[in-house]
Design an enzyme around this catalytic site. Structure first.
Site, PDB file in Angstrom:
ATOM      1  N   HIS A 274      45.572  35.417  43.798  1.00  0.00           N
ATOM      2  CA  HIS A 274      45.785  36.010  45.112  1.00  0.00           C
ATOM      3  C   HIS A 274      44.444  36.185  45.831  1.00  0.00           C
ATOM      4  O   HIS A 274      43.378  36.203  45.207  1.00  0.00           O
ATOM      5  CB  HIS A 274      46.506  37.350  44.974  1.00  0.00           C
ATOM      6  CG  HIS A 274      47.937  37.208  44.588  1.00  0.00           C
ATOM      7  ND1 HIS A 274      48.845  38.230  44.653  1.00  0.00           N
ATOM      8  CD2 HIS A 274      48.626  36.130  44.109  1.00  0.00           C
ATOM      9  CE1 HIS A 274      50.031  37.809  44.257  1.00  0.00           C
ATOM     10  NE2 HIS A 274      49.923  36.536  43.907  1.00  0.00           N
ATOM     11  N   GLU A 276      43.175  38.792  47.208  1.00  0.00           N
ATOM     12  CA  GLU A 276      42.484  39.996  46.768  1.00  0.00           C
ATOM     13  C   GLU A 276      41.767  39.764  45.427  1.00  0.00           C
ATOM     14  O   GLU A 276      40.641  40.233  45.220  1.00  0.00           O
ATOM     15  CB  GLU A 276      43.464  41.161  46.628  1.00  0.00           C
ATOM     16  CG  GLU A 276      44.217  41.494  47.913  1.00  0.00           C
ATOM     17  CD  GLU A 276      45.547  40.757  48.021  1.00  0.00           C
ATOM     18  OE1 GLU A 276      46.512  41.389  48.492  1.00  0.00           O
ATOM     19  OE2 GLU A 276      45.617  39.583  47.623  1.00  0.00           O
ATOM     20  N   CYS A 304      48.009  43.196  42.361  1.00  0.00           N
ATOM     21  CA  CYS A 304      46.681  43.299  42.972  1.00  0.00           C
ATOM     22  C   CYS A 304      46.299  44.761  43.187  1.00  0.00           C
ATOM     23  O   CYS A 304      45.115  45.127  43.105  1.00  0.00           O
ATOM     24  CB  CYS A 304      46.645  42.550  44.293  1.00  0.00           C
ATOM     25  SG  CYS A 304      46.581  40.754  44.118  1.00  0.00           S
TER      26      CYS A 304
END
Length: 358
Positions: A274, A276, A304
């Site tokens: 992801h 993040e 996350c």
């Protein structure tokens, strides 16, 4: 602040300018430049103010001087810009953005915003008829003539305003038939927001996150992330996709994403990192200090969120919602991480009739 307004015939340019004058203390500036477009079609373009006549095209300057006073006249774009530059903290508006040369000169100033106004041709034709009937003018043109003149005004290779309209920061689609409703929707837009001239830190970093999202190589969703420290310095950026040295997800690198699995399904088989995660990995724990803020164009997922908590992020700012927002918010509340949704001032194409009024 200087707002320039361009647009189609009878779309409402003068009305938007008058709104700014009446409700936000703007002063009108007039650029006394007769372009080829003015010379040929000034009669029809000025019909927006209900002052057109069949012979008006023969006398451009007198017709264009029939604007509602008061306004400040300038002979050249340079003179206008010199004046506004010295008084940029005041509010100014002009509807005399006629061509690319004028727009290029105005656009160099950081206090300038271009707004375009458009409407369907039949709506604009109805406005022309209504304003013409309510004025003392006896002029009348057919729908065919109106469309011909409108097409020239928009699409002429030498003087058409469509290229100018395409460059507008805010593009208003004005189908409203009620002045009170139009003014109310314009008020909701907050056209005078200082963030339109110089973006706030939130707007700035969210724009960077959205830009990072364009580098995404995941098939499922485009997500971008920016990690900044307490001094507003960018620490790292990230976007979602497969790890380095693996085939990009968009090229078939992640079977789970390419299989079109639903949100939350088969996550254990997903090979994509992801946005993040990539930003946190890029930063490393030692570079993340107290007061660090993570900006993401999409609210972080549950997985996350626990990583964000672990590395010591103080605040998370996001734009778009996600299916796990409630669970993520709970994690952040429990860990003392501030979660905040931010939406920048509306720009791009805005259909005023569809705006909700509160």
């Amino acid at each position: 602040m200087l707002i320039g307004i361009c647009g189609a015939k009878c779309a409402g340019k003068s009305t938007v300018a008058q709104y700014l004058i009446d409700h936000h203390g703007f002063n009108k500036l007039h650029l006394e430049i007769a372009t080829p477009q003015d010379e040929i079609y000034s009669a029809s373009s000025e019909s927006e103010a209900g002052t057109a006549s069949p012979d008006a095209a023969k006398s451009v300057l007198p017709l264009r001087m029939k604007q509602t006073p008061p306004f400040l006249p300038f002979a050249t774009t340079t003179e206008l810009l010199d004046f506004v530059t010295k008084h940029w903290r005041s509010r100014w508006v002009t509807t005399d953005v006629h061509d690319e040369e004028v727009l290029e000169a105005l656009s160099r100033r950081p206090f300038f915003i271009l707004i375009s106004v458009d409407a369907p041709v039949m709506v604009r034709w109805a406005r022309y008829q209504q304003r013409n009937n309510s004025s003392s003018s006896t002029s009348d043109i057919s729908l065919e003539d109106f469309v011909t003149q409108s097409d020239h005004h928009l699409y002429s290779p030498s003087s058409g305003v469509l290229p100018l309209m395409s460059r507008a920061t805010i593009r208003l689609l004005n189908t409203s038939s009620d002045l009170a409703h139009l003014y109310a929707t314009l008020g909701k837009l907050d056209l005078t927001d200082p963030g339109r001239l110089r973006p706030s830190w939130d707007s700035y970093f969210m724009a960077l996150a959205s830009l990072a999202a364009q580098r995404c190589n995941c098939m499922k969703r485009a997500v971008g992330c920016v990690l900044v420290d307490a001094r507003h310095h960018v620490v790292s950026t990230g976007y979602n996709g497969t790890p380095r040295h693996l085939l990009n997800c968009g090229e078939g690198g992640c079977p789970r994403c390419n299989a079109g699995e639903g949100s939350g399904a088969s996550l254990s088989t997903c090979l994509c990192l992801h946005a993040e995660e990539n930003a946190l990995l890029e930063a490393g724990r030692e570079r993340i200090r107290d007061g660090s803020v993570l900006y993401c164009n999409t609210c972080p997922c549950l997985t996350c969120s626990i990583k964000i908590v672990q590395v010591g992020i103080s605040e998370v700012v996001y734009n778009q919602g996600y299916s796990m927002d409630t669970d993520t918010a709970q994690i952040f509340r429990n860990a003392g991480v501030k979660l905040r949704q931010f939406s920048p001032p509306a720009d791009g194409l805005i259909h005023l009739e569809k705006m909700e009024l509160y």
